[in-house]
Design a protein around this motif. Structure first.
Motif, PDB file in Angstrom:
ATOM      1  N   HIS A 129      27.382 -29.317  91.569  1.00  0.00           N
ATOM      2  CA  HIS A 129      28.928 -28.151  91.592  1.00  0.00           C
ATOM      3  C   HIS A 129      28.380 -26.968  92.005  1.00  0.00           C
ATOM      4  O   HIS A 129      29.160 -25.867  92.447  1.00  0.00           O
ATOM      5  N   ALA A 130      27.496 -26.495  91.794  1.00  0.00           N
ATOM      6  CA  ALA A 130      26.718 -25.573  92.156  1.00  0.00           C
ATOM      7  C   ALA A 130      27.081 -24.691  93.452  1.00  0.00           C
ATOM      8  O   ALA A 130      27.110 -24.182  94.490  1.00  0.00           O
ATOM      9  N   LEU A 131      26.511 -26.029  93.832  1.00  0.00           N
ATOM     10  CA  LEU A 131      26.480 -26.561  95.825  1.00  0.00           C
ATOM     11  C   LEU A 131      27.698 -25.781  96.825  1.00  0.00           C
ATOM     12  O   LEU A 131      27.301 -25.486  97.503  1.00  0.00           O
ATOM     13  N   SER A 132      28.433 -27.090  96.083  1.00  0.00           N
ATOM     14  CA  SER A 132      30.020 -27.031  96.583  1.00  0.00           C
ATOM     15  C   SER A 132      30.422 -25.944  96.341  1.00  0.00           C
ATOM     16  O   SER A 132      31.669 -25.469  97.480  1.00  0.00           O
ATOM     17  N   VAL A 133      29.970 -24.696  95.434  1.00  0.00           N
ATOM     18  CA  VAL A 133      29.966 -23.428  95.952  1.00  0.00           C
ATOM     19  C   VAL A 133      29.524 -22.660  96.283  1.00  0.00           C
ATOM     20  O   VAL A 133      30.522 -21.547  97.095  1.00  0.00           O
ATOM     21  N   LEU A 134      28.703 -23.142  96.632  1.00  0.00           N
ATOM     22  CA  LEU A 134      27.649 -22.229  97.897  1.00  0.00           C
ATOM     23  C   LEU A 134      28.051 -21.886  98.857  1.00  0.00           C
ATOM     24  O   LEU A 134      28.197 -21.207  99.494  1.00  0.00           O
ATOM     25  N   LEU A 135      28.216 -23.568  98.864  1.00  0.00           N
ATOM     26  CA  LEU A 135      28.065 -23.613 100.585  1.00  0.00           C
ATOM     27  C   LEU A 135      29.002 -23.399 101.345  1.00  0.00           C
ATOM     28  O   LEU A 135      28.491 -23.021 103.201  1.00  0.00           O
ATOM     29  N   PRO A 136      30.286 -23.349 101.190  1.00  0.00           N
ATOM     30  CA  PRO A 136      31.262 -22.593 101.377  1.00  0.00           C
ATOM     31  C   PRO A 136      30.921 -21.127 101.415  1.00  0.00           C
ATOM     32  O   PRO A 136      31.822 -20.590 102.549  1.00  0.00           O
ATOM     33  N   VAL A 137      30.507 -20.031 100.939  1.00  0.00           N
ATOM     34  CA  VAL A 137      30.500 -18.973 100.785  1.00  0.00           C
ATOM     35  C   VAL A 137      29.045 -18.288 101.297  1.00  0.00           C
ATOM     36  O   VAL A 137      29.074 -17.732 102.571  1.00  0.00           O
ATOM     37  N   LEU A 138      28.233 -18.826 101.274  1.00  0.00           N
ATOM     38  CA  LEU A 138      27.288 -18.734 102.054  1.00  0.00           C
ATOM     39  C   LEU A 138      26.407 -19.524 103.136  1.00  0.00           C
ATOM     40  O   LEU A 138      25.267 -18.686 104.069  1.00  0.00           O
ATOM     41  N   GLY A 139      27.480 -20.118 103.061  1.00  0.00           N
ATOM     42  CA  GLY A 139      26.814 -20.957 104.752  1.00  0.00           C
ATOM     43  C   GLY A 139      25.791 -22.176 103.949  1.00  0.00           C
ATOM     44  O   GLY A 139      25.432 -22.372 103.324  1.00  0.00           O
ATOM     45  N   GLU A 140      25.137 -22.898 105.332  1.00  0.00           N
ATOM     46  CA  GLU A 140      24.673 -23.591 105.022  1.00  0.00           C
ATOM     47  C   GLU A 140      22.941 -23.866 104.827  1.00  0.00           C
ATOM     48  O   GLU A 140      22.601 -22.019 104.854  1.00  0.00           O
ATOM     49  N   VAL A 141      22.402 -24.516 103.663  1.00  0.00           N
ATOM     50  CA  VAL A 141      21.198 -24.226 103.956  1.00  0.00           C
ATOM     51  C   VAL A 141      20.022 -24.327 104.546  1.00  0.00           C
ATOM     52  O   VAL A 141      20.174 -25.486 105.594  1.00  0.00           O
ATOM     53  N   ARG A 142      19.077 -23.075 104.888  1.00  0.00           N
ATOM     54  CA  ARG A 142      18.664 -24.079 106.043  1.00  0.00           C
ATOM     55  C   ARG A 142      16.586 -24.187 105.350  1.00  0.00           C
ATOM     56  O   ARG A 142      16.610 -24.704 106.381  1.00  0.00           O
ATOM     57  N   GLU A 143      16.522 -24.049 104.459  1.00  0.00           N
ATOM     58  CA  GLU A 143      15.609 -24.276 103.281  1.00  0.00           C
ATOM     59  C   GLU A 143      15.762 -24.228 101.843  1.00  0.00           C
ATOM     60  O   GLU A 143      16.173 -22.906 101.325  1.00  0.00           O
ATOM     61  N   VAL A 144      15.115 -25.476 101.364  1.00  0.00           N
ATOM     62  CA  VAL A 144      15.293 -24.647 100.014  1.00  0.00           C
ATOM     63  C   VAL A 144      13.944 -25.105  99.633  1.00  0.00           C
ATOM     64  O   VAL A 144      12.272 -25.255  99.661  1.00  0.00           O
ATOM     65  N   ALA A 145      13.397 -23.250  99.583  1.00  0.00           N
ATOM     66  CA  ALA A 145      12.141 -22.589  99.877  1.00  0.00           C
ATOM     67  C   ALA A 145      11.495 -22.388  97.768  1.00  0.00           C
ATOM     68  O   ALA A 145      10.289 -22.285  98.434  1.00  0.00           O
ATOM     69  N   ALA A 146      12.306 -22.304  97.277  1.00  0.00           N
ATOM     70  CA  ALA A 146      11.078 -22.859  95.860  1.00  0.00           C
ATOM     71  C   ALA A 146      12.232 -24.229  94.723  1.00  0.00           C
ATOM     72  O   ALA A 146      13.167 -24.139  94.927  1.00  0.00           O
ATOM     73  N   ALA A 147      11.531 -24.718  93.955  1.00  0.00           N
ATOM     74  CA  ALA A 147      11.292 -25.661  93.087  1.00  0.00           C
ATOM     75  C   ALA A 147      10.918 -25.326  91.190  1.00  0.00           C
ATOM     76  O   ALA A 147       9.999 -25.258  91.978  1.00  0.00           O
ATOM     77  N   ALA A 148      11.054 -25.524  90.420  1.00  0.00           N
ATOM     78  CA  ALA A 148      10.242 -25.385  89.273  1.00  0.00           C
ATOM     79  C   ALA A 148      11.011 -25.306  88.288  1.00  0.00           C
ATOM     80  O   ALA A 148      12.423 -25.852  88.280  1.00  0.00           O
TER      81      ALA A 148
END
Length: 299
Positions: free
Chosen positions: A175-194
């Motif tokens: 759900h979160a990705l479906s909103v962010l991707l069309p606005v901010l563009g393609e994901v280049r990197e998953v830089a951090a995860a915790a």
């Protein structure tokens, strides 16, 4: 369009079946489920037929709506596509890149239409907001929070095995990705995860346009803390994802509209299987990072 339903769980009962019955351009032909008694119960409730053989249902319809766990959905979606059925799928498309690619390949080979149901993309207010923000330049960063309290007595999904196994990353992360991707563009990197408390995860993404985003995802938040929101900040100021009171059935109806349009025109829907695969790829990268502690690139 003749359409069948694969799945008999809570999501099929509360979202898909009511929408398939209500849509004026759909003929709800029948239901197949992994439990035949549940399929008969759901079919009787909506005045349609229960199928014991999934291939028999696929032979009788032009399209299928799928309300099944993602690992089950992927195989049946590819099978349905190869039977010539258009696909109204649920998120996530699959939980491995290989499964997702198999669906996309089947769709490409057969030319069927596909739509993956990401709820926010099919609610009138939120869809309009996403389209508006996608046309705005200068976004600097975004923040998405999807916090649920799923494993409680009040939740219809409390006993969902795949949610218990895969957690918030896979259930609400799409759900979160479906909103962010069309606005901010393609994901280049998953830089951090915790990891956070319970199944909570925190992600930091870098987007190709230069913006970054953070995601906080949970199915185990306290009920009083539950809720979802997206905040964007950039040169033009701050924008917040509006809340919607439409409900899920109208959203499924609009997703069905999208499938009908894609089938008639041959033009892919923005939330087609290819987009669903991209979301799966990002989630796999995030899961790998969560398990290893080593940053990974999705490029």
């Amino acid at each position: 369009m003749r359409i069948g339903l694969l799945g008999t769980g809570p999501w099929a009962r509360m979202a898909h079946a009511p929408a398939l019955v209500a849509h004026p351009e759909l003929d709800f032909v029948g239901v197949w489920g992994r439990r035949s008694e549940a399929a008969k119960e759901l079919a009787d409730e909506h005045g349609t037929r229960a199928y014991d053989d999934v291939d028999a249902l696929l032979a009788d319809v032009d399209a299928v709506a799928v309300a099944l766990p993602p690992a089950v959905q992927a195989g049946l979606a590819a099978r349905a596509a190869r039977a010539g059925c258009h696909l109204l799928l649920d998120k996530p498309l699959a939980t491995t890149v290989e499964q997702g690619r198999a669906v996309v390949e089947a769709v490409r080979e057969t030319g069927v239409a596909s739509v993956v149901f990401f709820t926010s993309r099919f609610l009138t207010e939120t869809e309009a907001w996403i389209a508006e923000q996608a046309g705005v330049e200068g976004w600097f960063t975004g923040r998405a929070e999807w916090l649920g309290s799923v494993f409680t007595e009040e939740s219809p999904f409390a006993d969902s095995p795949w949610r218990q196994e895969k957690g918030a990353l896979w259930d609400v992360g799409p759900h979160a990705l479906s909103v962010l991707l069309p606005v901010l563009g393609e994901v280049r990197e998953v830089a951090a995860a915790a990891h956070g408390p319970g199944d909570t995860v925190h992600l930091v993404l870098r987007h190709t346009g230069g913006a970054s985003s953070t995601l906080t995802l949970s199915l185990t938040a306290p009920p009083a803390a539950a809720g979802a929101g997206v905040e964007l900040r950039g040169t033009g100021g701050v924008a917040l994802l509006p809340e919607s009171s439409e409900g899920v059935v109208p959203a499924v109806l609009r997703a069905a509209d999208g499938l009908l349009a894609a089938a008639r025109t041959g033009r892919p829907h923005p939330c087609d299987a290819t987009f669903g695969l991209r979301v799966t790829e990002i989630l796999v990268e995030a899961e790998t990072l969560l398990n290893s502690g080593t940053p990974t690139s999705t490029a």
